[in-house]
Design a protein around this motif. Structure first.
Motif, short mmCIF file in Angstrom:
data_model
loop_
_atom_site.label_atom_id
_atom_site.label_comp_id
_atom_site.label_asym_id
_atom_site.label_seq_id
_atom_site.Cartn_x
_atom_site.Cartn_y
_atom_site.Cartn_z
N GLY A 70 14.89 14.51 -3.93
CA GLY A 70 15.64 13.36 -4.43
C GLY A 70 14.79 12.34 -5.16
N ASP A 71 13.47 12.40 -5.01
CA ASP A 71 12.61 11.46 -5.72
C ASP A 71 12.78 11.59 -7.23
OD1 ASP A 71 11.60 10.43 -3.37
OD2 ASP A 71 9.77 11.64 -3.42
N PHE A 72 13.09 12.80 -7.71
CA PHE A 72 13.25 12.98 -9.14
C PHE A 72 14.45 12.22 -9.69
CE2 PHE A 72 10.34 16.37 -8.10
CZ PHE A 72 9.43 16.29 -9.14
N VAL A 73 15.44 11.97 -8.84
CA VAL A 73 16.57 11.13 -9.24
C VAL A 73 16.08 9.70 -9.48
CG1 VAL A 73 18.81 10.19 -8.53
CG2 VAL A 73 18.23 12.57 -8.00
N SER A 74 15.21 9.22 -8.60
CA SER A 74 14.63 7.88 -8.76
C SER A 74 13.76 7.80 -10.01
CB SER A 74 13.79 7.51 -7.54
OG SER A 74 14.57 7.49 -6.38
N TYR A 75 12.96 8.82 -10.25
CA TYR A 75 12.09 8.81 -11.44
C TYR A 75 12.92 8.81 -12.71
CZ TYR A 75 8.84 10.78 -7.94
OH TYR A 75 8.09 11.05 -6.82
N GLN A 76 14.03 9.50 -12.66
CA GLN A 76 14.89 9.63 -13.84
C GLN A 76 15.43 8.27 -14.31
OE1 GLN A 76 18.25 12.25 -13.24
NE2 GLN A 76 18.10 13.02 -15.32
N ARG A 77 15.47 7.34 -13.41
CA ARG A 77 15.93 6.00 -13.79
C ARG A 77 14.95 5.33 -14.76
NH1 ARG A 77 17.23 0.88 -9.94
NH2 ARG A 77 18.08 -0.40 -11.59
N TRP A 78 13.65 5.68 -14.65
CA TRP A 78 12.62 5.03 -15.45
C TRP A 78 11.92 5.96 -16.42
CZ3 TRP A 78 13.74 0.26 -15.03
CH2 TRP A 78 14.27 -0.22 -13.84
N LEU A 79 12.12 7.25 -16.26
CA LEU A 79 11.48 8.24 -17.13
C LEU A 79 12.57 9.09 -17.78
CD1 LEU A 79 8.73 9.50 -14.63
CD2 LEU A 79 8.49 7.72 -16.38
N PRO A 80 12.37 9.52 -19.01
CA PRO A 80 13.42 10.29 -19.70
C PRO A 80 13.44 11.78 -19.32
CG PRO A 80 11.59 9.92 -21.20
CD PRO A 80 11.26 9.18 -19.91
N ILE A 81 13.20 12.07 -18.05
CA ILE A 81 13.24 13.47 -17.60
C ILE A 81 14.68 13.95 -17.50
CG2 ILE A 81 11.01 13.40 -16.40
CD1 ILE A 81 12.64 13.12 -13.74
N GLN A 82 14.84 15.25 -17.64
CA GLN A 82 16.14 15.88 -17.45
C GLN A 82 16.05 16.75 -16.20
OE1 GLN A 82 18.87 15.29 -19.46
NE2 GLN A 82 17.48 13.73 -20.25
N ARG A 83 17.12 16.77 -15.43
CA ARG A 83 17.16 17.62 -14.24
C ARG A 83 18.08 18.80 -14.51
NH1 ARG A 83 19.28 15.27 -9.74
NH2 ARG A 83 18.16 16.72 -8.42
N TYR A 84 17.72 19.91 -13.91
CA TYR A 84 18.57 21.10 -13.95
C TYR A 84 19.23 21.22 -12.58
CZ TYR A 84 19.95 25.99 -13.81
OH TYR A 84 20.66 27.15 -13.67
N TRP A 85 20.52 21.43 -12.60
CA TRP A 85 21.23 21.65 -11.34
C TRP A 85 22.34 22.65 -11.61
CZ3 TRP A 85 19.31 20.42 -6.89
CH2 TRP A 85 20.10 20.55 -5.74
N PRO A 86 22.36 23.76 -10.85
CA PRO A 86 23.42 24.74 -11.09
C PRO A 86 24.77 24.14 -10.73
CG PRO A 86 22.14 25.32 -9.13
CD PRO A 86 21.47 24.13 -9.76
N THR A 87 25.73 24.29 -11.61
CA THR A 87 27.06 23.74 -11.34
C THR A 87 27.89 24.71 -10.51
OG1 THR A 87 27.74 24.55 -13.50
CG2 THR A 87 27.16 22.23 -13.33
N THR A 88 27.87 25.95 -10.90
CA THR A 88 28.58 26.98 -10.14
C THR A 88 27.78 28.26 -10.23
OG1 THR A 88 29.88 27.68 -12.04
CG2 THR A 88 30.87 26.04 -10.57
N HIS A 89 28.03 29.11 -9.30
CA HIS A 89 27.38 30.43 -9.33
C HIS A 89 28.40 31.46 -8.89
CE1 HIS A 89 24.09 33.22 -9.31
NE2 HIS A 89 24.54 33.69 -8.18
N SER A 90 28.56 32.51 -9.71
CA SER A 90 29.56 33.51 -9.36
C SER A 90 28.97 34.63 -8.54
CB SER A 90 30.19 34.09 -10.61
OG SER A 90 29.25 34.32 -11.62
#
Length: 141
Positions: A121-141
């Motif tokens: 979850g720290d990457f969510v905090s970093y994303q507030r101040w850094l232009p990083i993008q997160r990858y998160w699977p939305t669905t998986h079949s």
């Protein structure tokens, strides 16, 4: 699109017994398997080190090391390390703490234009101040 996979996701897939995963964790492991199968999973040296750290038996270490040997590490020029220090300073100035490794991951991801796949979850905090993008699977079949 290639994806920089963080220690937390590798650990779910490589260090936990298969039957011990929660359904939500299995979705993440399956998403990692898809990325690996498609040649889209990316590793870097600091993540490799974290995944291999704390392995108690030499045989388990070798098995894990062998599994990771299939992946090349991202090339990180000096500017990435400087950007990691700058990211650390920016986040700290805003009251956000993090590890040097996390900020190196952020800087490497930005340098190589890769999203970060992490359960940390720290990457969510970093994303507030850094232009990083997160990858998160939305669905998986």
């Amino acid at each position: 699109m290639k994806v920089l996979v963080d220690t937390s996701v590798w650990s779910l897939a490589l260090r936990r017994p298969k039957g011990a995963l929660l359904v939500a964790d299995q979705v993440l492991v399956d998403a990692l398997a898809d990325l690996v199968r498609d040649g889209r999973a990316v590793l870097m040296g600091a993540i490799r080190q974290e995944v291999l750290s704390g392995i108690k038996s030499a045989s388990q270490f070798e098995l894990l090391r062998s599994s990771l040997a299939a992946f090349d590490d991202l090339t990180l020029p000096a500017v990435v390390y400087e950007a990691a220090a700058q990211a650390f300073n920016v986040c700290r100035a805003h009251g956000v703490q993090g590890s040097n490794t996390d900020f190196l991951i952020c800087a490497a991801a930005l340098h190589h234009a890769l999203p970060i796949f992490s359960t940390d979850g720290d990457f969510v905090s970093y994303q507030r101040w850094l232009p990083i993008q997160r990858y998160w699977p939305t669905t998986h079949s």
